[in-house]
Design an enzyme around this catalytic site. Structure first.
Site, PDB file in Angstrom:
ATOM      1  N   HIS A 265      -9.403   2.604  -1.127  1.00 14.90           N
ATOM      2  CA  HIS A 265      -7.977   2.327  -0.984  1.00 14.90           C
ATOM      3  C   HIS A 265      -7.522   1.627  -2.258  1.00 14.90           C
ATOM      4  O   HIS A 265      -7.840   0.456  -2.474  1.00 14.90           O
ATOM      5  CB  HIS A 265      -7.746   1.439   0.232  1.00 14.90           C
ATOM      6  CG  HIS A 265      -6.301   1.215   0.541  1.00 14.90           C
ATOM      7  ND1 HIS A 265      -5.271   1.781  -0.160  1.00 14.90           N
ATOM      8  CD2 HIS A 265      -5.711   0.463   1.514  1.00 14.90           C
ATOM      9  CE1 HIS A 265      -4.123   1.414   0.346  1.00 14.90           C
ATOM     10  NE2 HIS A 265      -4.346   0.601   1.365  1.00 14.90           N
TER      11      HIS A 265
ATOM     12  N   CYS B 220       0.793  -1.230   0.000  1.00 15.69           N
ATOM     13  CA  CYS B 220       0.000   0.000   0.000  1.00 15.69           C
ATOM     14  C   CYS B 220       0.826   1.281   0.000  1.00 15.69           C
ATOM     15  O   CYS B 220       0.257   2.367  -0.143  1.00 15.69           O
ATOM     16  CB  CYS B 220      -0.949   0.010   1.201  1.00 15.69           C
ATOM     17  SG  CYS B 220      -1.835  -1.556   1.389  1.00 15.69           S
TER      18      CYS B 220
ATOM     19  N   HIS C   9      -2.858   8.569   5.209  1.00 15.83           N
ATOM     20  CA  HIS C   9      -3.191   7.260   4.628  1.00 15.83           C
ATOM     21  C   HIS C   9      -4.652   6.962   4.932  1.00 15.83           C
ATOM     22  O   HIS C   9      -5.394   6.562   4.057  1.00 15.83           O
ATOM     23  CB  HIS C   9      -2.265   6.203   5.193  1.00 15.83           C
ATOM     24  CG  HIS C   9      -2.355   4.871   4.506  1.00 15.83           C
ATOM     25  ND1 HIS C   9      -2.142   4.716   3.157  1.00 15.83           N
ATOM     26  CD2 HIS C   9      -2.615   3.629   4.986  1.00 15.83           C
ATOM     27  CE1 HIS C   9      -2.275   3.439   2.827  1.00 15.83           C
ATOM     28  NE2 HIS C   9      -2.565   2.754   3.920  1.00 15.83           N
TER      29      HIS C   9
END
Lengths: 272, 396
Positions: free
Chosen positions: B321, B157, B288
């Site tokens: 995401h 990620c 994030h």
């Protein structure tokens, strides 16, 4: 781009650096090395308990053992001035197929979350950081085109900008039944191999055991290490060659050229 | 880290569920539009249907080919936009590198091929070839005829953020005149089911930093930045700058962050050190902010400690995401927000969590910011931080 090399470690289904060096010296690179069904990672049990090793997949075990061999040769303990770069052609393939197996066997609602999380490509590097207790920069890259050179270039970049004082660079790929079947159909006669090669790298301005130039125009008189016919096919085979070149350079005090095929072919020169 | 020279951003391309290009994405963010929906491209066979942020296929269709994956098509779209903005002079006659972060784009996710092979069928060579041809960085370099290094970065990620950080370093170290750096990831059922089984995905729209947050929504997309040496471009060509980068792993746990943000702290500090920005001078931070219990509970307190009073922007409520693309998409958003001098609403955030100790902006918020930070946290305990500077010209 110049790197210092302080140590190497190789774990493969054809053995270690010693087997390759003997092959070069005695067979002059002709013939094929005998291979085991998989690389032997049992020496890890001399360093870690069964409990510590129980969740490590084969790909990660190869990388970890190669890392320890390189650290041992460099006489270096892991420290937080170090970074980790891990290059692979396909990543931890077995864990990916383990996860797919869980979907096929048990359905989507029964798929294994552990297998999924372990199939993420940066997990081997993260696991090595955990096992070596290294909170440090870490990078994983995955490409079948030039993974070794790309990983070395990334390592050089981090060293040049002072992000780390040493880089533990590992190049690894493993055999899997599906990929072996595919390879046999796409390239008949080619046998895949598996292995992990680790290097302890410095920034190029120190007295390492050998230096590695990443961009050279090959001269006709450079001895060339090209063992591709000896151990089979792997995206990271140039790393095997580099490990042998490192050993040969230290023995003979001669520069040795290593070539990596790809979209942009690369020549790397190991210098005593 | 020692302070480093800024690297100019001369082009930005972005495609996400929020929009087909950066301008459309920013329009959606600032008009507070969008939301997740049940997946349409694969069946959901989980007990709960987990909504996702899909990019309409029509947006990547012009770039789709039989021999390329969906991730590759998204990447081509974003790269096309970025290069149209930077102009041909960015790559013609130059040594151009490519670094693309991805997760699904490099994964051996051949479910159908593997399922058939297990029962004795011949493997679907076309699927294997498509995988090989679609390795993001190699594909883009080959497609554009580029001669510099090409690297596909798979740091889960944080891949997109890490790709931009490494790309900027390649410029500073003289490896390349220009670098195309970014990330790309397409949704697929394999990743969807994996996150579902990890029980970190929410059945509702995600709520970053919120006291009632219940997990993430998956998304997809791509973003590419064209990076060039500051000295090589005219000031008016730069729509932003990369000022610094930091990265560090926690070495704590493979799927949960260090509770005291050990790695994130170092990553952020290294980023500030390299950029030469003092904590008190940071204009805003894009978090994030996945809306998982663990992520936000680690990110928030660290920001409260290291960047108190700095406005926080959480944008995954608009995009989901996007995994390996997330950091690059958010980099594009940061540059867009720096240009506009404004932050969008943090969609999904309603009420703060005392344990998180920080709150993102609720509505549109004016910021007179010369620089900004973006954070990414990843599986394996990786952490990455990028510092951006405002450019002389708008990104769109």
């Amino acid at each position: 781009m110049r790197l210092n090399i302080f140590g190497t470690g190789l774990v493969a289904d054809f053995g270690s650096t010693d087997e390759l060096v003997r092959h070069v010296e005695h067979s002059h690179c002709s013939g094929t090395l005998p291979r085991a069904p998989e690389a032997n990672t049992s020496p890890l049990s001399e360093r870690y308990s069964p409990r510590e090793l129980r969740r490590l997949d084969h790909f990660t075990r190869m990388c970890l053992l190669a890392a320890h061999r390189a650290l041992d040769e460099a006489a270096l303990a892991p420290n937080e001035d170090m970074a980790i770069v891990l290059a692979s052609g396909y990543g931890p393939a077995h864990t990916t197929f383990d996860y797919l197996d869980s979907i096929i066997n048990f359905g989507e609602a029964g798929a294994s979350p552990t297998a999924f999380s372990h199939s993420v490509h940066n997990i081997p590097a993260a696991t090595i950081a955990l096992m070596l207790r290294l909170s440090c920069p870490s990078m994983s890259l995955c490409q079948s085109d030039g993974p070794v050179w790309s990983g070395l270039a990334a390592s050089w970049t981090w060293l040049a900008e002072g992000r780390a004082r040493r880089v533990l660079f590992i190049a690894a790929d493993e055999r899997t039944p599906l990929l072996e079947d595919v390879l046999s159909r796409m390239r008949p006669g080619c046998l895949p191999c598996e292995g992990a090669t680790a290097f302890i790298l410095g920034a190029g301005n120190e007295a390492g055991r050998a230096d590695l130039e990443l961009e050279v125009v090959p001269e006709p008189d450079f001895p060339v290490v090209d063992l591709r016919g000896s151990y089979g096919v792997s995206p990271v085979s140039a790393a095997f060659d580099l490990a042998v070149a490192f050993a040969m350079t230290r023995k003979t005090a001669q520069a040795v050229l290593v070539h990596e095929d790809g979209r942009v072919p690369r020549n790397m020169l190991m210098v005593p | 880290m020692m302070p480093a020279l800024p690297v100019a951003v001369t082009g930005v391309g972005c495609v996400s569920a929020a929009g087909a290009d950066l301008a459309s994405c920013l329009d959606a963010l600032f008009s507070d539009q969008g939301g997740p929906a049940p997946p349409t491209r694969f069946p959901c066979r989980q007990p709960l249907t987990l909504p996702v942020f899909e990019v309409p296929e029509a947006w990547s269709a012009p770039y789709a080919e039989d021999g390329l994956t969906a991730s590759a098509a998204l990447l081509l779209r974003a790269a096309d936009e970025a290069l149209r903005r930077s102009g041909p002079q960015s790559i013609v006659g130059k040594r151009v590198g490519v670094i693309i972060g991805t997760t699904t784009g490099a994964s051996l996710d051949f479910l159908d091929c593997y399922r058939n092979w297990r029962v004795g069928d011949e493997p679907d060579i076309a699927a294997i070839r498509r995988y090989g041809r679609s390795n993001p960085a190699a594909m883009l370099a080959r497609r554009l005829g580029l001669n510099g290094p090409a690297l596909t970065l798979t740091n889960a990620c944080s891949s997109g953020t890490d790709a931009i950080g490494l790309g900027a370093a390649w410029i500073r170290q003289g490896l390349c005149h220009t670098v195309l750096a970014g990330g790309a990831d397409a949704l697929n059922e394999i990743t969807y089911n994996g996150f579902a089984r990890l029980m970190v995905a929410s059945p509702e729209p995600c709520r970053p930093f919120d006291i009632e947050r219940a997990g993430l929504n998956l998304g997809e997309g791509a973003a590419v930045l064209v990076l060039e040496a500051e000295d090589d471009v005219r000031r008016e060509q730069a729509c932003g700058y990369i000022l610094g980068y930091g990265t560090c792993g926690d070495a704590h746990h493979l799927t949960a962050p260090h509770p005291k943000a050990r790695g994130l702290r170092r990553a952020l500090q290294d980023c500030l050190d390299q950029s030469g920005i003092q904590a008190g001078d940071v204009g805003f931070v894009n978090v994030h902010g996945t809306a998982t219990a663990h992520n936000d509970a680690v990110e928030g307190p660290l920001l409260a400690e290291m960047l108190p009073e700095v406005p926080i922007s959480a944008t995954k409520g608009f995009t989901g995401h996007a995994l390996g693309a997330a950091g690059a998409v958010e980099a594009a958003f940061v540059l867009g927000c720096l240009s506009r001098g404004e932050l969008p609403p943090s969609r999904g955030f309603r009420m703060g969590d005392p344990a998180v100790k920080a709150e993102p902006v609720r509505g549109r918020t004016r910021v007179d910011a010369r620089n900004a930070i973006s954070l990414s946290l990843a599986f394996g305990g990786l952490n990455a931080a990028l510092a951006f500077g405002r450019g002389e010209s708008p990104c769109v």
